[in-house]
Design an enzyme around this catalytic site. Sequence first.
Site, short mmCIF file in Angstrom:
data_model
loop_
_atom_site.label_atom_id
_atom_site.label_comp_id
_atom_site.label_asym_id
_atom_site.label_seq_id
_atom_site.Cartn_x
_atom_site.Cartn_y
_atom_site.Cartn_z
N ASP A 1 -22.38 26.55 16.94
CA ASP A 1 -23.50 25.87 16.29
C ASP A 1 -23.77 24.47 16.85
O ASP A 1 -24.70 23.80 16.41
CB ASP A 1 -23.26 25.78 14.79
CG ASP A 1 -23.25 27.15 14.14
OD1 ASP A 1 -24.29 27.81 14.16
OD2 ASP A 1 -22.19 27.55 13.62
N ASP B 1 3.16 1.14 3.47
CA ASP B 1 2.62 0.84 4.80
C ASP B 1 2.94 -0.62 5.08
O ASP B 1 2.27 -1.52 4.58
CB ASP B 1 1.12 1.09 4.82
CG ASP B 1 0.48 0.84 6.19
OD1 ASP B 1 1.13 0.19 7.04
OD2 ASP B 1 -0.66 1.28 6.41
N ASP C 1 0.85 -1.19 0.00
CA ASP C 1 0.00 0.00 0.00
C ASP C 1 0.88 1.24 0.00
O ASP C 1 1.76 1.39 0.86
CB ASP C 1 -0.91 -0.01 1.23
CG ASP C 1 -1.88 1.15 1.24
OD1 ASP C 1 -2.79 1.18 0.39
OD2 ASP C 1 -1.74 2.06 2.09
N CYS D 1 -21.55 27.39 10.03
CA CYS D 1 -21.13 28.80 9.95
C CYS D 1 -19.98 29.01 8.97
O CYS D 1 -19.70 30.15 8.58
CB CYS D 1 -20.75 29.33 11.33
SG CYS D 1 -19.28 28.56 12.06
N CYS E 1 -17.89 22.70 16.81
CA CYS E 1 -18.15 24.14 16.76
C CYS E 1 -19.07 24.47 17.93
O CYS E 1 -20.23 24.05 17.95
CB CYS E 1 -18.80 24.53 15.43
SG CYS E 1 -19.27 26.28 15.34
N ASP F 1 0.49 5.25 0.19
CA ASP F 1 -0.39 6.40 0.44
C ASP F 1 0.38 7.68 0.13
O ASP F 1 1.41 7.96 0.76
CB ASP F 1 -0.85 6.43 1.90
CG ASP F 1 -2.19 5.72 2.09
OD1 ASP F 1 -2.87 5.49 1.07
OD2 ASP F 1 -2.54 5.40 3.24
N CYS G 1 -16.45 24.42 10.40
CA CYS G 1 -17.84 24.17 10.76
C CYS G 1 -18.70 24.21 9.50
O CYS G 1 -18.66 25.20 8.77
CB CYS G 1 -18.33 25.20 11.76
SG CYS G 1 -20.11 25.11 12.08
#
Length: 330
Positions: free
Chosen positions: A131, A235, A101, A119, A128, A103, A116
């Site tokens: 909110d 990996d 693998d 917002c 957040c 990456d 967020c």
Amino acid sequence: MGTFTLHQGQSNLIKSFFRNYYLNAELGLPNDMELREFALQPFGSDTYIRHLSFSSSEELRDYLVNRNLPLHLFYSSARYQLPSARDMEEKAWMGSDLLFDIDADHICKLRSIRFCPVCGNAITSEKCERDNVETLEYVEMTSECIKRGLEEARNLVEILEDDFGLKPKVYFSGNRGFHVQVDCYGDCALLDSDERKEIAEYVMGVGVPSYPGGSESAPGWVGRKNRGINGVTIDGQVTIDVKRLIRIPNSLHGKSGLIVKEVTNLDDFEFNEALSPFTGYTIFLPYISIETEVLSRNIKLNRGVPIKIESSIGIYLHLKNLGEVKAYVR
């Protein structure tokens, strides 16, 4: 904590795109699929459904389309006598393919933003407070970083072919890197974790000495070291694991909407919209204002301002948390 659900696969519109794809997709299934465990992460769930077994592509397609539509889809690198058994010992391991693998985000330093979705403010925490919702993260995957991952795959293929006499296949992972797979039979399939660890360390260049003054065209590590190749970034845990799950070729990656695709010619690979199966246009509503690279294109988004954009890009942006696909336009 409030839960923000209109992202990553929770959209019915995104589900319809995926379902329509799997209705006709020609998945790259092994010729011994009845010996493999299948697994998937369905839409709207953080957990996997495992210990599945299928004897034909038609049986698998019916399950995916009519019972559990996958956000992510896998089969086992291992062959088992009883792949549907829930107990790993009861499955009775018969051998495994050899996996690597790569990456790209382990090779490059990528730009990431946490924000967020309500917002639109950049926020470093996972919530957040204003909110009362969980924040989302976007990580920009650049074409330059993918190219570096591809170069690692090229070096790995050279080592496996020249030093081990193997015939590896390279797959774009569908998101941020490459999988290299050797279909193993006989002694290769029966390699245990310790033996696979030795192979992993060899390709990573662990313990390989320097060869100053050697020729760049010399075989093996002498030539590689003198070309500046000190090892391949993989990996190692993926290679060691004899019961690893593999993304099914030609399935969709649930974090991008791109196809897990075999790369038959490394020189021809391009990180662009051709990796997406989706056509037409979508109306996309951004959560934040940002300029970012998307599938080798520069895209500018303005928070709350809907844009008409190719479905390949819109679905990618949606699954990368940057906003919502609101409508499909032919």
